[in-house]
Scaffold this motif. Structure first.
Motif, PDB file in Angstrom:
ATOM      1  N   ASP A  55     -64.784  56.133 -42.192  1.00 38.73           N
ATOM      2  CA  ASP A  55     -64.146  56.184 -43.507  1.00 38.73           C
ATOM      3  C   ASP A  55     -62.707  55.688 -43.479  1.00 38.73           C
ATOM      4  O   ASP A  55     -61.967  55.868 -44.441  1.00 38.73           O
ATOM      5  N   ARG A  56     -62.319  55.035 -42.362  1.00 40.43           N
ATOM      6  CA  ARG A  56     -60.956  54.501 -42.253  1.00 40.43           C
ATOM      7  C   ARG A  56     -60.912  52.986 -42.408  1.00 40.43           C
ATOM      8  O   ARG A  56     -59.885  52.363 -42.122  1.00 40.43           O
ATOM      9  N   GLY A  57     -62.013  52.404 -42.823  1.00 36.92           N
ATOM     10  CA  GLY A  57     -62.050  50.970 -43.068  1.00 36.92           C
ATOM     11  C   GLY A  57     -62.488  50.139 -41.894  1.00 36.92           C
ATOM     12  O   GLY A  57     -62.399  48.898 -41.942  1.00 36.92           O
ATOM     13  N   HIS A  58     -62.965  50.753 -40.806  1.00 36.25           N
ATOM     14  CA  HIS A  58     -63.419  49.985 -39.651  1.00 36.25           C
ATOM     15  C   HIS A  58     -64.842  49.474 -39.857  1.00 36.25           C
ATOM     16  O   HIS A  58     -65.712  50.197 -40.350  1.00 36.25           O
ATOM     17  N   ILE A  59     -65.057  48.233 -39.457  1.00 32.93           N
ATOM     18  CA  ILE A  59     -66.340  47.557 -39.605  1.00 32.93           C
ATOM     19  C   ILE A  59     -66.767  47.032 -38.245  1.00 32.93           C
ATOM     20  O   ILE A  59     -65.974  46.400 -37.538  1.00 32.93           O
ATOM     21  N   VAL A  60     -68.008  47.279 -37.883  1.00 34.06           N
ATOM     22  CA  VAL A  60     -68.561  46.765 -36.636  1.00 34.06           C
ATOM     23  C   VAL A  60     -69.344  45.486 -36.906  1.00 34.06           C
ATOM     24  O   VAL A  60     -70.094  45.405 -37.895  1.00 34.06           O
ATOM     25  N   THR A  61     -69.158  44.494 -36.050  1.00 33.61           N
ATOM     26  CA  THR A  61     -69.904  43.243 -36.139  1.00 33.61           C
ATOM     27  C   THR A  61     -70.091  42.721 -34.708  1.00 33.61           C
ATOM     28  O   THR A  61     -69.815  43.426 -33.745  1.00 33.61           O
ATOM     29  N   ASN A  62     -70.544  41.490 -34.567  1.00 33.42           N
ATOM     30  CA  ASN A  62     -70.674  40.871 -33.244  1.00 33.42           C
ATOM     31  C   ASN A  62     -69.420  40.097 -32.888  1.00 33.42           C
ATOM     32  O   ASN A  62     -68.770  39.488 -33.759  1.00 33.42           O
ATOM     33  N   ASN A  63     -69.102  40.068 -31.608  1.00 34.70           N
ATOM     34  CA  ASN A  63     -67.993  39.249 -31.146  1.00 34.70           C
ATOM     35  C   ASN A  63     -68.219  37.784 -31.468  1.00 34.70           C
ATOM     36  O   ASN A  63     -67.290  37.075 -31.878  1.00 34.70           O
ATOM     37  N   HIS A  64     -69.462  37.294 -31.307  1.00 33.81           N
ATOM     38  CA  HIS A  64     -69.674  35.859 -31.506  1.00 33.81           C
ATOM     39  C   HIS A  64     -69.528  35.444 -32.972  1.00 33.81           C
ATOM     40  O   HIS A  64     -69.368  34.262 -33.264  1.00 33.81           O
ATOM     41  N   VAL A  65     -69.555  36.401 -33.887  1.00 32.37           N
ATOM     42  CA  VAL A  65     -69.342  36.082 -35.301  1.00 32.37           C
ATOM     43  C   VAL A  65     -67.889  35.705 -35.557  1.00 32.37           C
ATOM     44  O   VAL A  65     -67.589  34.831 -36.377  1.00 32.37           O
TER      45      VAL A  65
END
Length: 219
Positions: A55-65
């Motif tokens: 809830d602090r605005g962190h988003i997980v994605t891939n490094n290669h993105v």
């Protein structure tokens, strides 16, 4: 077929209900639960997906993105375009963490208990394949702890699924029927010509959560 034959072969048996072919209601609910917290990610010439981690605005994605560099924009399920900053990356696990302003109010997706993940259970891959945001595809868990190369040269264990995963799904969540994230979609196996052939891989949520937490704590 055996059950239907047994039921219809008895004179006193009630008529069997016709098969509806409907998608199980729990997958419908799971998709509705996940979609508001899934975003499209645009970074320079790269694109993919991601999901709200807290809830602090962190988003997980891939490094290669995001590896190509450049300004990063995330697009929410409601169409809002938000500027994101890069918190940190872990190329060996193909995980990156982004951050948007907490006021964006992206709902964090619940994370699954990794010990409860089972081969054969239904799953959904959520993301933006080929730029088609909010796309959901269904399948099952085909294998757990599958050794594959993710990002670096070392082999890492991954969750294997036959849910359709295509370019643009990278970084999006693989969720179970309760709407909980069991992995981060990261790679597909292809034959000549490319495209999904029903063999996709996701970073297990236990490792993705640990990597993301470490990156956030390091700032």
């Amino acid at each position: 077929g055996g059950v239907a034959g047994y039921v219809t072969g008895r004179d006193d048996a009630p008529a069997a209900a016709p098969a509806s072919g409907a998608v199980p209601a729990d997958l419908v609910a799971a998709a509705a639960r996940a979609l508001p917290g899934v975003v499209s990610v645009q970074a320079g010439n790269g694109s993919g997906s991601g999901f709200a981690f807290d809830d602090r605005g962190h988003i997980v994605t891939n490094n290669h993105v995001v590896a190509a560099g450049g300004p990063i924009t995330v697009i929410g399920a409601d169409g809002r375009r938000l500027t994101a900053t890069l918190v940190g990356t872990d190329p060996s696990n193909d995980i990156a963490v982004l951050r948007v302003e907490g006021s964006a109010n992206l709902p964090a997706l619940p994370l699954a208990d990794p010990r409860a993940t089972r081969v054969g259970e239904p799953v959904l891959a959520v993301g933006s394949p080929l730029g088609l945001s909010g796309t959901v595809t269904a399948g099952i868990i085909s294998a757990v702890d599958r050794p594959v190369r993710l990002g670096g040269t070392a082999r890492r264990t991954a969750v294997q699924t036959d849910a359709s995963i295509n370019p643009g799904n990278s970084g999006g969540p693989l969720i179970n029927a309760r709407g909980e994230v069991i992995g981060v979609n990261t790679a597909i196996a292809t034959l000549e010509g490319g495209g999904s052939i029903g063999i996709g891989f996701a970073v297990p949520i236990a490792r993705a959560r640990q990597v993301a937490t470490d990156l956030i704590n390091r700032g």
